[in-house]
Design a protein around this motif. Structure first.
Motif, short mmCIF file in Angstrom:
data_model
loop_
_atom_site.label_atom_id
_atom_site.label_comp_id
_atom_site.label_asym_id
_atom_site.label_seq_id
_atom_site.Cartn_x
_atom_site.Cartn_y
_atom_site.Cartn_z
N LEU A 51 -44.68 75.74 -13.77
CA LEU A 51 -45.70 76.60 -14.41
C LEU A 51 -46.51 75.94 -15.35
O LEU A 51 -46.18 75.39 -16.41
N ALA A 52 -47.75 76.11 -15.17
CA ALA A 52 -48.81 75.35 -16.00
C ALA A 52 -49.18 76.33 -17.03
O ALA A 52 -49.89 77.53 -16.89
N ALA A 53 -48.44 76.28 -18.28
CA ALA A 53 -48.70 77.45 -19.43
C ALA A 53 -49.81 77.21 -20.12
O ALA A 53 -50.07 76.31 -20.84
N LEU A 54 -50.49 78.55 -20.29
CA LEU A 54 -51.74 78.22 -21.00
C LEU A 54 -51.63 79.07 -22.38
O LEU A 54 -52.79 79.49 -22.81
N ILE A 55 -50.56 79.44 -22.79
CA ILE A 55 -50.51 80.36 -23.69
C ILE A 55 -50.22 79.44 -24.93
O ILE A 55 -49.51 78.63 -25.11
N GLY A 56 -50.72 79.82 -26.01
CA GLY A 56 -50.55 79.21 -27.20
C GLY A 56 -50.50 79.85 -28.52
O GLY A 56 -50.10 79.42 -29.60
N ALA A 57 -51.39 80.72 -28.84
CA ALA A 57 -51.29 81.34 -30.23
C ALA A 57 -51.79 80.72 -31.23
O ALA A 57 -51.74 79.47 -31.49
N GLY A 58 -52.50 81.22 -32.20
CA GLY A 58 -53.16 80.47 -33.26
C GLY A 58 -52.27 80.44 -34.45
O GLY A 58 -51.08 81.26 -34.63
N LEU A 59 -52.25 79.10 -35.06
CA LEU A 59 -51.48 78.86 -36.15
C LEU A 59 -51.75 79.41 -37.60
O LEU A 59 -52.85 79.10 -38.00
N ALA A 60 -50.94 80.51 -37.65
CA ALA A 60 -51.19 80.74 -39.17
C ALA A 60 -50.18 80.45 -40.14
O ALA A 60 -50.28 79.51 -40.63
N ALA A 61 -49.20 81.25 -40.43
CA ALA A 61 -47.92 80.78 -40.95
C ALA A 61 -47.19 79.90 -40.03
O ALA A 61 -47.24 80.17 -38.91
N GLY A 62 -46.69 79.03 -40.37
CA GLY A 62 -45.81 78.04 -39.77
C GLY A 62 -44.98 77.16 -40.49
O GLY A 62 -45.03 77.38 -41.57
N SER A 63 -44.34 76.22 -39.86
CA SER A 63 -43.35 75.51 -40.56
C SER A 63 -44.15 74.32 -41.49
O SER A 63 -45.30 74.11 -41.18
N SER A 64 -43.66 73.90 -42.59
CA SER A 64 -43.97 72.82 -43.24
C SER A 64 -44.59 71.49 -42.42
O SER A 64 -45.45 70.83 -42.56
N ASN A 121 -54.98 74.64 -37.12
CA ASN A 121 -54.79 75.83 -36.17
C ASN A 121 -54.86 75.59 -34.82
O ASN A 121 -55.71 74.80 -34.50
N LEU A 122 -54.04 76.37 -34.17
CA LEU A 122 -54.44 76.21 -32.72
C LEU A 122 -55.32 77.04 -32.15
O LEU A 122 -55.92 78.16 -32.86
N ASP A 123 -55.79 77.02 -30.98
CA ASP A 123 -56.79 77.88 -30.15
C ASP A 123 -56.53 79.15 -30.65
O ASP A 123 -55.55 79.66 -29.98
N PRO A 124 -57.22 80.10 -30.85
CA PRO A 124 -57.09 81.39 -30.79
C PRO A 124 -57.13 82.19 -29.66
O PRO A 124 -56.65 83.13 -29.45
N THR A 125 -57.90 81.40 -28.66
CA THR A 125 -58.08 81.87 -27.40
C THR A 125 -56.64 81.62 -26.51
O THR A 125 -56.37 80.39 -26.33
N GLU A 126 -56.30 82.60 -25.79
CA GLU A 126 -55.11 82.31 -25.00
C GLU A 126 -55.53 82.87 -23.66
O GLU A 126 -55.87 83.97 -23.39
N LEU A 127 -54.76 82.00 -22.43
CA LEU A 127 -55.04 82.49 -21.27
C LEU A 127 -53.79 82.92 -20.70
O LEU A 127 -52.66 82.74 -21.00
N ALA A 128 -53.74 83.81 -19.30
CA ALA A 128 -52.65 84.22 -18.85
C ALA A 128 -51.94 82.93 -18.10
O ALA A 128 -52.55 82.31 -17.60
N PRO A 129 -50.59 83.27 -18.06
CA PRO A 129 -49.70 82.26 -17.21
C PRO A 129 -50.27 82.39 -15.66
O PRO A 129 -50.36 83.36 -15.37
N GLN A 130 -49.87 81.01 -15.17
CA GLN A 130 -50.15 80.92 -13.81
C GLN A 130 -48.71 81.29 -13.03
O GLN A 130 -47.72 81.29 -13.68
N ALA A 131 -48.89 81.51 -11.97
CA ALA A 131 -47.67 81.56 -10.82
C ALA A 131 -46.99 80.40 -11.09
O ALA A 131 -47.45 79.04 -10.99
N PHE A 188 -41.85 81.46 -33.88
CA PHE A 188 -43.17 82.53 -33.79
C PHE A 188 -43.05 83.72 -35.16
O PHE A 188 -41.82 84.05 -35.41
N PRO A 189 -44.13 84.11 -35.49
CA PRO A 189 -45.20 83.29 -35.14
C PRO A 189 -45.62 82.08 -35.74
O PRO A 189 -44.94 81.68 -36.54
N PRO A 190 -46.39 81.15 -35.32
CA PRO A 190 -47.61 81.32 -34.26
C PRO A 190 -46.95 81.03 -32.89
O PRO A 190 -47.54 81.07 -31.85
N PHE A 191 -45.83 80.34 -32.69
CA PHE A 191 -45.55 79.44 -31.60
C PHE A 191 -44.67 80.03 -30.67
O PHE A 191 -43.66 81.11 -30.87
#
Length: 601
Positions: free
Chosen positions: A27-40, A48-58, A585-588
């Motif tokens: 599965l080549a995953a293209l999801i990622g969500a933007g990094l807002a609050a996160g661990s130190s 910040n991670l890319d705010p744009t996310e793509l759908a997962p592949q089969a 999560f969030p953001p991961f």
């Protein structure tokens, strides 16, 4: 292949001992969500991670050898070992290794969300530790990172996993890292598998390869210019210009899944499981050999295929684990140089009481223009082992799953294939030496239902005959189980030093434990009296690969293998997956960590 990327379950426990992980999670995953609050830690390693996310592949599932024969051992014979008590952190020290935030934010965040990490680990003779996971690596000294995490795509291929945008650009699929430091040649060896993809759609195209990187010096580096790079074409639709000896196998183009690596004095060995890339089925194991010293000088010549789907009992040999050794004194130079291997024989995903020992003889011929290496195997009676269940976790907060209104994930214990193998010849011991290895197994502990345990083996191998008549034989010198009452221990990796003293790393998880990094001792007399926990888990695993929203089945992918190795001083270094709780999560979309453990022996 042994990982998920943003979605899909990837599990089919149908095959014999190789279901899930060999159920090639492509599965080549293209999801990622933007990094807002996160661990130190995340904050220190990236913004910040890319705010744009793509759908997962089969995903493409791959099951392993299924002979369709009856179970070799009746189902009522599930092992019932005496449990080992859990202790404190144990001796030595440990530190936080690579984690999900490191992998997702590497290469300017041009990475997928990936599960599981899997584990590569090796140590040079001056204390530099190399750690590699899907899909990033780095070096440590004294528990501190020497370099920022380096993504595997730009290192091995020179491209990026994905360049996001209105028209995303997909790079090569890379997975299953392994590494080895040669104690005589003083060089790092580093391998992954790769699959070419359509840059516009992400669809797998082939060809497929095992990528090999060999350092030019003994010092650590993440710079491509400090390494030699080689490729083994595993597509196997016939010879190519670089590899005139490649076979034309049935139902190929194919993939060489989960490359396993080992070495003796003369050769470097890679073993893969071959799956058709665009059809169902499993072809069998393939074992490659090459001149080790030549690789350190920039030359891959006379690539030799020692086995192409070798028969083993009632099925094809699979996950044929080549051995590594801690010192040059441990290598077996008899019979023109000998490299040993171990593998399991559960062809039906049930129970079995056999393992196989293998020997490649006349390995010194790999250094000549006419290699003539002979590979033989023998089936040995062993303790019973078999297909493990999935592992329950201790209940706790799991924000990603709770946001999806789903249950807490189980963890995948995959199957009962043989794990990492070590060959040693301790001073004053049997000159034939000993092979150490272990695997996941179902066990019945004192209370409750079946759980995941570890079956371990110490084998005395030998070779009879000479030249073209050599034949491996051997016997199980010692064996046993590691189990914790009502809990699960899984994915063992054993490191052993020249004195024959070793340690075993694994994940401890169950109703009473969040996923934790654990270990115990091992030597010729057996395993230690306690299970140590140098990395206590702090919360449940909470990764996308188990959730139905992302195509999962409620079972989260877990590191399909741990890693362990002895350094020049005899200290055992180990690494395994656990949950520190510093990424979430969030953001991961996953929260895995790895723990690197230094165990004095």
């Amino acid at each position: 292949m042994t990982r998920h990327a943003s979605g899909g379950s990837g599990h089919a426990k149908a095959r014999p001992a190789l279901a899930t992980a060999a159920a090639l999670c492509l599965l080549a995953a293209l999801i990622g969500a933007g990094l807002a609050a996160g661990s130190s830690r995340a904050a220190t390693r990236g913004s910040n991670l890319d705010p744009t996310e793509l759908a997962p592949q089969a995903e493409v599932n791959r099951d392993i050898p299924n002979s369709q024969s009856q179970a070799h051992v009746p189902s009522a014979h599930v092992p019932r070992p005496t449990s080992t008590p859990v202790n404190g952190p144990g001796p030595g020290f440990s530190f936080l290794g690579l984690n999900f935030a490191d992998q997702r934010t590497a290469d300017a965040r041009r990475q997928f969300s990936l599960e599981p990490p899997d584990q590569g680990l090796c140590v040079n003779d001056t204390g530099y530790v190399m750690e590699a996971v899907n899909d990033v690596f780095t070096f440590y000294q004294g528990g501190m990172p020497v370099y920022p995490p380096m993504a595997l795509n730009p290192f091995f291929i020179g491209d990026h996993a994905i360049i996001r945008g209105a028209a995303p650009i997909f790079g090569t699929f890379v997975s299953d890292p392994k590494c080895y430091f040669d104690p005589e040649l003083k060089r790092f060896f580093f391998t992954v598998l790769s699959i070419d993809r359509n840059s516009s759609t992400g669809a797998f195209l082939g060809p497929t390869h095992v990528e090999i990187a060999v350092s030019k010096t003994a010092m650590p580096s993440t710079n491509r210019t400090d390494w030699y790079f080689y490729r083994i074409n595993t597509t196997n639709t016939g010879p190519d210009a670089a590899n005139p000896n490649l076979p034309s196998n049935a139902n190929c183009p194919c993939l060489g899944d989960q490359p396993l690596i080992g070495a003796d004095k003369y050769g470097f060995f890679v073993s893969t499981n071959e799956f058709p890339l665009f059809a169902d089925g499993f072809n069998g194991g393939i074992v490659y050999a090459m001149d080790k010293a030549a690789l350190t000088l920039g030359s891959l010549h006379n690539l030799t295929i020692l086995a192409n789907h070798p028969p083993l009992a009632e099925g094809p040999g699979y996950s044929i684990q080549p051995a590594t050794s801690p010192t040059p004194a441990d290598w077996q130079t008899a019979n023109g140089g000998t490299e040993y291997f171990l593998s399991a024989l559960d062809f039906d995903a049930t129970l079995d009481n056999r393992i196989a020992a293998w020997a490649a003889t006349n390995t010194q011929s790999l250094t000549t223009s006419s290699p003539n290496v002979r590979l033989t195997n023998v089936v040995l009676p062993s303790e019973v082992y078999g297909q493990p269940p999935d592992a329950e976790q201790k209940s706790g907060p799991y924000p990603l799953g709770q946001s999806l209104k789903e249950h807490e994930n189980l963890l995948a214990a995959n199957d009962d294939r043989m794990q990492q193998t070590v060959y040693v010849r301790p001073p004053g011991g049997d000159p034939a030496g000993k092979l150490f290895s272990g695997l996941n197994t179902v066990v019945k502990t004192e209370n409750g239902p079946t759980h995941v345990g570890i079956a371990w083996f110490i084998v005395t191998p030998s070779v009879t005959g000479s030249g073209s008549t050599t034949q491996v034989s051997g016997a199980v010198a010692n064996q046993g189980y590691v189990a914790v009452n009502q809990e699960n221990v899984m994915y063992p990796a054993i490191g052993v030093n020249h004195a024959g003293r070793g340690a075993m790393a694994f994940t401890l998880v169950g109703p009473g434990y969040y996923p934790s990094a654990a270990d115990t001792t091992i030597d010729l007399s057996g395993t230690g009296p306690t299970v140590n926990v140098p990395g206590p888990g702090q919360r449940p695993a909470d990764g996308f690969s188990g959730y139905r929203f992302y195509g999962g089945s409620g079972v989260e992918r877990w590191g399909d293998y741990s890693a362990a190795v002895a350094d020049a001083s005899g200290t055992i270094w180990m690494a395994t997956e656990y949950i520190q709780g510093d990424v979430m999560f969030p953001p991961f979309l996953a929260n895995w960590d790895t723990r690197v453990i230094s165990f004095p022996r």
